[in-house]
Every structure is written in structure tokens, then in C-alpha cells.
Design a protein around this motif. Structure first.
Motif, short mmCIF file in Angstrom:
data_model
loop_
_atom_site.label_atom_id
_atom_site.label_comp_id
_atom_site.label_asym_id
_atom_site.label_seq_id
_atom_site.Cartn_x
_atom_site.Cartn_y
_atom_site.Cartn_z
N PRO A 51 39.57 40.12 30.46
CA PRO A 51 38.54 39.97 31.70
C PRO A 51 38.18 38.35 32.30
O PRO A 51 39.75 37.40 32.21
CB PRO A 51 36.97 39.13 30.76
N CYS A 52 38.24 38.49 34.06
CA CYS A 52 38.80 37.82 34.87
C CYS A 52 37.78 37.59 35.56
O CYS A 52 36.78 37.68 36.07
CB CYS A 52 40.13 37.71 35.31
N GLY A 53 38.09 36.22 36.32
CA GLY A 53 36.69 35.46 37.33
C GLY A 53 36.92 34.63 38.46
O GLY A 53 38.09 34.03 38.36
N PHE A 54 36.11 34.62 39.67
CA PHE A 54 36.28 33.40 40.62
C PHE A 54 34.98 33.19 41.02
O PHE A 54 34.25 33.30 40.49
CB PHE A 54 37.07 34.28 41.44
N SER A 55 35.16 32.07 41.25
CA SER A 55 33.68 31.25 41.42
C SER A 55 34.11 30.59 42.35
O SER A 55 34.50 29.46 42.82
CB SER A 55 32.98 30.81 40.22
N LEU A 56 32.82 30.07 43.35
CA LEU A 56 32.77 29.00 44.58
C LEU A 56 31.56 28.37 44.49
O LEU A 56 30.08 29.49 44.61
CB LEU A 56 33.08 29.19 45.03
N SER A 57 31.07 27.63 45.73
CA SER A 57 29.97 26.86 46.09
C SER A 57 29.91 26.65 47.34
O SER A 57 31.03 26.64 47.77
CB SER A 57 29.54 25.24 45.25
N ILE A 111 46.76 37.60 42.07
CA ILE A 111 47.96 38.34 41.73
C ILE A 111 47.88 38.29 39.83
O ILE A 111 47.69 39.10 38.63
CB ILE A 111 48.93 37.87 41.92
N GLY A 112 47.02 37.43 39.65
CA GLY A 112 46.86 36.40 37.80
C GLY A 112 45.65 37.40 36.70
O GLY A 112 45.77 37.93 36.08
N ALA A 113 44.45 37.38 38.46
CA ALA A 113 43.30 38.37 37.77
C ALA A 113 44.17 39.78 38.12
O ALA A 113 43.21 40.44 36.58
CB ALA A 113 42.84 38.24 38.76
N VAL A 114 44.16 40.06 38.50
CA VAL A 114 44.82 41.71 38.30
C VAL A 114 46.34 41.93 37.10
O VAL A 114 45.28 42.88 36.02
CB VAL A 114 46.22 42.49 39.38
N SER A 142 42.70 29.76 49.38
CA SER A 142 44.12 30.45 48.50
C SER A 142 44.18 31.30 47.18
O SER A 142 44.72 31.92 46.91
CB SER A 142 43.76 28.72 47.10
N TRP A 143 42.79 31.69 46.35
CA TRP A 143 42.53 32.35 45.41
C TRP A 143 42.88 33.74 45.99
O TRP A 143 43.33 34.51 45.66
CB TRP A 143 41.34 32.71 44.86
N VAL A 144 42.53 34.45 47.09
CA VAL A 144 42.32 35.50 47.94
C VAL A 144 43.90 35.86 48.39
O VAL A 144 44.24 37.22 47.94
CB VAL A 144 42.05 35.34 49.04
N ASP A 145 44.78 34.41 48.56
CA ASP A 145 45.95 35.13 49.49
C ASP A 145 46.93 34.72 48.69
O ASP A 145 48.49 34.95 48.71
CB ASP A 145 45.82 34.28 50.91
N GLY A 146 46.70 33.91 47.62
CA GLY A 146 47.82 33.03 46.27
C GLY A 146 48.11 34.49 45.41
O GLY A 146 47.19 35.39 45.11
N HIS A 164 29.46 46.96 39.76
CA HIS A 164 30.58 48.20 40.27
C HIS A 164 31.74 48.68 39.49
O HIS A 164 31.24 47.23 38.40
CB HIS A 164 30.88 47.41 41.59
N VAL A 165 31.70 49.73 39.72
CA VAL A 165 32.51 49.89 38.26
C VAL A 165 33.56 50.87 39.40
O VAL A 165 33.90 51.18 40.17
CB VAL A 165 32.41 52.06 37.53
N ALA A 166 35.45 50.03 39.01
CA ALA A 166 36.62 50.06 39.88
C ALA A 166 37.00 50.67 38.68
O ALA A 166 37.18 50.97 37.29
CB ALA A 166 36.99 49.21 40.78
N PRO A 167 38.19 52.25 38.90
CA PRO A 167 38.80 52.67 38.50
C PRO A 167 40.24 52.12 38.31
O PRO A 167 40.88 52.23 37.44
CB PRO A 167 38.85 54.45 39.31
N THR A 168 40.55 50.85 38.94
CA THR A 168 41.81 50.77 38.58
C THR A 168 41.62 49.08 38.40
O THR A 168 40.83 48.67 39.61
CB THR A 168 42.90 50.72 39.71
N PRO A 169 42.14 47.89 38.07
CA PRO A 169 42.20 46.40 37.85
C PRO A 169 42.41 46.36 39.72
O PRO A 169 41.60 45.12 40.30
CB PRO A 169 43.26 45.85 37.25
N ALA A 170 43.06 46.57 40.35
CA ALA A 170 43.50 46.25 41.64
C ALA A 170 42.35 46.30 43.07
O ALA A 170 42.16 46.40 43.52
CB ALA A 170 45.36 47.20 42.48
N GLU A 171 42.25 48.20 42.31
CA GLU A 171 40.37 48.18 43.25
C GLU A 171 38.93 47.07 42.87
O GLU A 171 38.45 46.41 43.69
CB GLU A 171 40.19 49.36 43.10
N ALA A 172 39.36 46.82 41.58
CA ALA A 172 38.16 45.71 41.10
C ALA A 172 38.63 44.93 41.87
O ALA A 172 37.65 43.91 42.69
CB ALA A 172 38.22 45.19 40.11
N ILE A 173 39.64 44.08 42.09
CA ILE A 173 40.25 42.74 42.48
C ILE A 173 40.24 42.70 44.13
O ILE A 173 39.81 41.60 44.48
CB ILE A 173 41.60 42.24 41.79
#
Length: 110
Positions: A83-89, A72-75, A64-68, A31-40
Motif C-alpha cells: 500500500p502507499c499514500g500521501f497526505s497534506l494539510s 513514482i515510488g507509489a506506483v 514535489s510529490w506530484v511531479d517528483g 474508488h477502484v482503479a484497474p492499474t497502479p498507474a491509474e490510481a496514482i
């Protein structure tokens, strides 16, 4: 590189890998978002929706990533042009979300 007045958007994608899939990719979307906040915000929603299906350890990691500080660091990274990212199993799969700034107008790959 930080935004130097050039218009930009934020390309974000989710790729889910499966060890049982022939090419390793079970599912993907972008997807494409117009702002960092919208993408995150979109990634936070997807992670939160997935959290109910996770083991307690992975749920704690995800929330923890979602609420912590993770989101914020990603934005902040995106505002710096990084660039930034998040991953989980989960359930034998591995999902990665990545976001990167892209200049506008977007041009399709050749």
C-alpha cells in the motif's frame, strides 16, 4: 504481497479530517482503479487541483510529490503489492490519500 497471478485492482480513497467536525471526518470518497498507474494518476490530479489553494510551503510539498519521485515510488510500491499514500494539510484540514491492492472479485463487507 506481490501479485502472484491473481487478478487484482487498486482501492484508493481520500479522507479529509477537520478538527471542527464531530467525528473528525469532513469528507471522504473511495474508488477502484484497474492499474497502479491509474490510481496514482487520479490522486495526482486531485492534489494538483488542490495545489492552487495551498500555502506556498504546502504547495511545494504537494507539487514535489506530484511531479517528483513520490508518485513514482507509489506506483512501484503498488506493483510490489504494497500500500502507499500521501497526505497534506490545507485551510485547517488534513487530507490523506491511500491506495492498496485488493484481490478480484471485490466482495462487499459483511
Amino acid at each position: 504481497m506481490p501479485n502472484s497471478g491473481t487478478e487484482q485492482a487498486f482501492w484508493y480513497e481520500r479522507v479529509t479530517y477537520s478538527p471542527l467536525s464531530v467525528d473528525g471526518i469532513a469528507d471522504a470518497s473511495h474508488h477502484v482503479a484497474p492499474t497502479p498507474a491509474e490510481a496514482i494518476r487520479a490522486i495526482r490530479k486531485a492534489v494538483r487541483d488542490l495545489a492552487a489553494t495551498l500555502t506556498p510551503i504546502e504547495r511545494k510539498h504537494a507539487l514535489s510529490w506530484v511531479d517528483g519521485g513520490g508518485c513514482i515510488g507509489a506506483v512501484a510500491a503498488l506493483h510490489r503489492g504494497e500500500p502507499c499514500g500521501f497526505s497534506l494539510s490545507h485551510r485547517g484540514l488534513w487530507t490523506e490519500w491511500t491506495v492498496c491492492p485488493v484481490p478480484l472479485p471485490l466482495t462487499p463487507p459483511a
